[in-house]
Scaffold this active site. Structure first.
Site, mmCIF file in Angstrom:
data_model
loop_
_atom_site.group_PDB
_atom_site.id
_atom_site.type_symbol
_atom_site.label_atom_id
_atom_site.label_comp_id
_atom_site.label_asym_id
_atom_site.label_seq_id
_atom_site.Cartn_x
_atom_site.Cartn_y
_atom_site.Cartn_z
ATOM 1 N N LYS A 274 -0.656 5.055 4.529
ATOM 2 C CA LYS A 274 -1.548 4.123 5.240
ATOM 3 C C LYS A 274 -1.112 3.955 6.695
ATOM 4 O O LYS A 274 0.072 3.740 6.986
ATOM 5 C CB LYS A 274 -1.576 2.765 4.522
ATOM 6 N N HIS B 168 0.836 -1.208 0.000
ATOM 7 C CA HIS B 168 0.000 0.000 0.000
ATOM 8 C C HIS B 168 0.867 1.252 0.000
ATOM 9 O O HIS B 168 2.065 1.191 0.282
ATOM 10 C CB HIS B 168 -0.932 0.039 1.230
#
Ligand SMILES: NC(=O)C1=CN([C@@H]2O[C@H](COP(=O)(O)OP(=O)(O)OC[C@H]3O[C@@H](n4cnc5c(N)ncnc54)[C@H](OP(=O)(O)O)[C@@H]3O)[C@@H](O)[C@H]2O)C=CC1
Ligand SMILES: O=C(O)C1=N[C@H](C(=O)O)C[C@H](O)C1
Length: 250
Positions: free
Chosen positions: A147, A143
């Protein structure tokens, strides 16, 4: 017309939803909740539920774990159906969600994309056979560098669906602490963070002399927003209960 409150309306997902809902003739955002209170779209934005004037058919949440208690307080009070998409919730918060679902409609999903929800079904079918034939199971997720939670909610959901098919499975999130071989009955989960990666999840079944890798790549947040919109339409007017994306997709 399904009227929606967006919780976390100014974030990456909140803004993607604002754009897509504005083009949908069956849905309308009536208000947003966001700590800044800044209105970026054509609906009013409030700093908290205490200030909210509008009511709605459904709330869509893409915020953060620390914002979930206030959201659950509001849903407990009003019984407004909730599409809960934030990840990284605590055990206590997950317990509150279970209790809320006894009195109000709640749909919880760590990943609203069609692809991941089909992958969850696929894993239900193949995991037991592969594991019982000696395949080790690993998950790698990637990701963007903003995040907050790791591993991703999706990685945990993928692991959970496989765990449910097997006996006595544990998760290994960090192999750096103890110098030893992997256990047969563990699922390893590794998280990569960098740049603007929207979301990648790879499930690896590693056997003797053969490996199966099943990978889902999100190229745009639109896939999550579209799933959340379908979920909101599905949930509007539903009676109390805990629903999932498999109820929406069928
Ligand atoms: N289920 C799914 O399919 C998906 C889930 N997610 C999850 O959704 C969540 C949001 O992701 P993303 O949009 O990328 O994150 P962002 O950080 O871009 O957005 C979250 C937004 O929530 C706001 N917020 C913080 N506290 C509150 C509060 N008390 N009340 C209301 N809003 C608040 C943040 O404001 P501020 O910046 O001021 O803190 C921010 O604008 C994450 O948990 C992510 O893992 C993401 C994509 C898909
Ligand atoms: O934070 C994100 O961006 C995402 N979060 C979800 C998760 O934790 O699984 C879903 C998606 O992968 C994007």
């Amino acid at each position: 017309m399904v009227e929606v409150i967006l919780h976390g309306c100014n974030g990456r997902m909140g803004q993607m939803l604002s754009e897509l809902i504005s083009k949908d003739e069956e849905m309308k955002v009536v208000a947003g909740i966001e700590p800044s209170g800044e209105a970026k779209n054509d609906y009013p934005v409030y700093k908290s539920f205490d200030e909210l004037k509008e009511t709605a058919d459904v709330i869509i949440d893409f915020s953060t774990a620390s914002a979930i208690d206030g959201l659950l307080d509001y849903c407990e009070k009003t019984h407004t159906p909730l599409v809960l998409c934030s990840t990284g919730l605590s055990e206590a918060q997950l317990g509150r969600v279970e209790r809320l679902a006894k009195v109000s409609a709640v749909l919880v999903s760590a990943n609203m994309s069609l692809g991941i929800n089909v992958l969850l079904k696929l894993l239900k079918n193949v995991t037991k056979t592969l594991y019982e034939n000696g395949f080790d199971i690993e998950i790698v997720e990637k990701h963007h560098n903003q995040k907050l939670d790791a591993p991703s909610g999706t990685a945990l959901a993928l692991a959970d669906v496989m765990k449910d098919e097997l006996d006595d499975i544990s998760y290994n999130l960090d192999r750096s602490k103890v110098r030893k071989k992997r256990e047969r009955n563990e699922i390893g989960i590794s998280a990569v963070r960098g740049g603007t990666i929207v979301g990648e999840h790879e499930v690896i079944f590693a056997g003797t002399d053969e490996v199966i890798e099943i990978k889902h790549t999100a190229y745009s947040r639109a896939i999550f927003a579209k799933g959340a919109m379908s979920a909101a339409k599905f949930l509007s007017g539903k009676s109390a209960g805990k629903y999932s994306m498999s109820d929406v997709i069928g």
